[in-house]
Enzyme design. Structure first.
Site, mmCIF file in Angstrom:
data_model
loop_
_atom_site.group_PDB
_atom_site.id
_atom_site.type_symbol
_atom_site.label_atom_id
_atom_site.label_comp_id
_atom_site.label_asym_id
_atom_site.label_seq_id
_atom_site.Cartn_x
_atom_site.Cartn_y
_atom_site.Cartn_z
ATOM 1 N N CYS A 38 0.881 -1.176 0.000
ATOM 2 C CA CYS A 38 0.000 0.000 0.000
ATOM 3 C C CYS A 38 0.916 1.224 0.000
ATOM 4 C CB CYS A 38 -0.922 -0.006 1.214
ATOM 5 S SG CYS A 38 -1.871 -1.545 1.422
ATOM 6 N N GLY A 71 4.293 7.272 -1.046
ATOM 7 C CA GLY A 71 5.554 6.866 -1.641
ATOM 8 C C GLY A 71 6.814 7.146 -0.862
ATOM 9 N N ASP A 104 -0.572 0.395 -5.290
ATOM 10 C CA ASP A 104 -1.659 1.127 -4.643
ATOM 11 C C ASP A 104 -2.931 0.897 -5.448
ATOM 12 O OD1 ASP A 104 -1.848 3.419 -2.360
ATOM 13 O OD2 ASP A 104 -3.375 3.714 -3.897
ATOM 14 N N ASP A 131 2.009 -1.524 5.050
ATOM 15 C CA ASP A 131 1.485 -0.354 5.768
ATOM 16 C C ASP A 131 0.023 -0.186 5.355
ATOM 17 O OD1 ASP A 131 1.853 1.951 7.486
ATOM 18 O OD2 ASP A 131 1.697 3.159 5.672
ATOM 19 N N CYS A 156 -1.073 3.757 11.021
ATOM 20 C CA CYS A 156 -0.977 5.097 11.613
ATOM 21 C C CYS A 156 -1.997 5.220 12.733
ATOM 22 C CB CYS A 156 -1.218 6.169 10.554
ATOM 23 S SG CYS A 156 0.012 6.186 9.245
#
Length: 401
Positions: free
Chosen positions: A218, A222, A249, A312, A365
């Protein structure tokens, strides 16, 4: 000139000037004994009476979204605070300090390019910015607050500044404006990369080598992809690495911006491939052409294709509230519940694509155990001993674990 054209002869004032003058009047009113400010003024202009209102409201840090301005009540916990305090993600005696950091803006961080072919440019950039990064003189922001000096991050060849990106972008301090121009110049040429510290960790602990095949499941926007590409080319000429980086992506537009970002690395992109596919169903190039043909190892499942995988995954993003403060009032526990299944499926696909002996880093996150520990625990359970958790604390000893 008739009444209908009366406005033609007036000199218009810019909205920026009007707001600046109104803010100055409000700040003067706050400092003058016996005056008060309205709740609306506090919401719109971020002015807080230190003596009367500091105990009632907290103004959220400035964000990149100009339409967003909101205050929080100190005496009323948000859903975010209630949930995470019960989860015990930090010790009770650290809770106050934890909240204090979350309510402060995220400082600007960046890392220098590690590719051998760019080291001369890196030295030139550091030399030209030496008086900005290693100055002993005291700097203050536009409000007169002392700015902590930049600190070096040796583990990633990076730096952390003492101020957030919005304060740096709109500062009137000539030294800080020069620093902003320096950052923009060398970021555009790929000599440095603006990237948050937490975003640097996943690729750093994978310790990518020039011969590795790396998959970023993912990848957008970048920053981790560029980090892996630099690691491939850490020695030798650009494009001389035998490995490659596959950046994936699901959104074609995000892939387009990812390509533009990687273009600053020039010939190193010879080792880059960008794909757009659903991560949880990402294809394995080692699958035989015929669905009935046996695998090379004679087993039921094909061999993995990648030495290193960055997983991620999409998440609720509540770990980004230092730069997205609207999360304080918008966050709900059910956000994580709706993502757990997808996160697990992507992690499972990553595990299936990993070579025996390879490493995959799973990251989000978010603070939420539903999106982190629960996903990892279920992944280990479903893999039936084929996957194990590796302690990576010794790979970046400078970070606290």
């Amino acid at each position: 000139m008739d009444a209908g054209d009366a406005h033609v002869g007036r000199r218009s004032r810019s909205k920026k000037l009007v707001r600046a003058r109104k803010r100055a009047r409000l700040e003067a009113a706050v400092k003058t004994p016996g005056t008060t400010t309205s709740a609306r003024d506090v919401r719109e202009h971020g002015v807080v009476d230190d003596e009367n209102q500091q105990q009632e409201t907290i103004t959220l840090p400035r964000t990149s979204a100009p339409w967003f301005s909101r205050t929080l009540s100190v005496n009323e916990e948000t859903s975010f605070e209630v949930y995470y305090r019960r989860q015990g993600i930090v010790r009770e005696d650290e809770w106050g300090e934890f909240l204090r950091y979350l309510r402060s803006p995220l400082p600007v961080t960046f890392r220098m390019n590690r590719m051998a072919s760019r080291q001369e440019e890196v030295r030139e950039a550091l030399q030209s910015g030496k008086h900005l990064l290693q100055s002993d003189r005291e700097l203050r922001d536009d409000r007169g607050k002392v700015i902590p000096p930049p600190t070096q991050l040796p583990w990633c060849d990076g730096w952390q500044l003492g101020m957030d990106k919005m304060s740096l972008k709109f500062t009137r301090n000539p030294v800080l404006r020069e620093l902003q121009r320096w950052l923009v110049k060398y970021n555009n040429t790929g000599v440095l990369t603006r990237q948050a510290v937490d975003s640097m960790v996943p690729a750093a602990i994978l310790q990518v080598e020039p011969h590795h095949r790396v998959l970023d499941l993912c990848a957008s926007p970048g920053s981790k992809t560029t980090q892996a590409l630099e690691a491939l080319n850490v020695s030798g000429e650009e494009g001389s690495a035998t490995g490659c980086v596959i950046a994936n992506d699901i959104n074609p537009m995000r892939c387009y911006f990812l390509v533009r970002r990687c273009a600053a690395l020039r010939n190193a992109t010879a080792n880059l491939m960008v794909t757009t596919h659903q991560a949880q169903w990402y294809p394995n190039v080692n699958v035989p052409i015929s669905g009935h043909a046996p695998t090379e190892n004679g087993g039921r499942y094909p061999e993995g294709s990648y030495d290193r995988i960055i997983c991620d995954v999409p998440c609720s993003g509540d770990g980004t509230l230092r730069k997205n403060p609207q999360i304080w009032s918008e966050w709900r526990p059910e956000f994580a519940m709706g993502l757990h299944r997808l996160q697990l499926h992507i992690a499972q696909r990553g595990a299936a694509l990993l070579k025996v002996g390879g490493y995959m880093v799973y990251s989000t996150c978010s603070f939420n155990p539903v999106e982190n520990e629960a996903v990892v625990a279920e992944l280990i359970k479903r893999c039936g001993g084929a996957l194990e958790i590796v302690d990576a604390a010794d790979r970046i000893p400078e970070l606290l674990c």
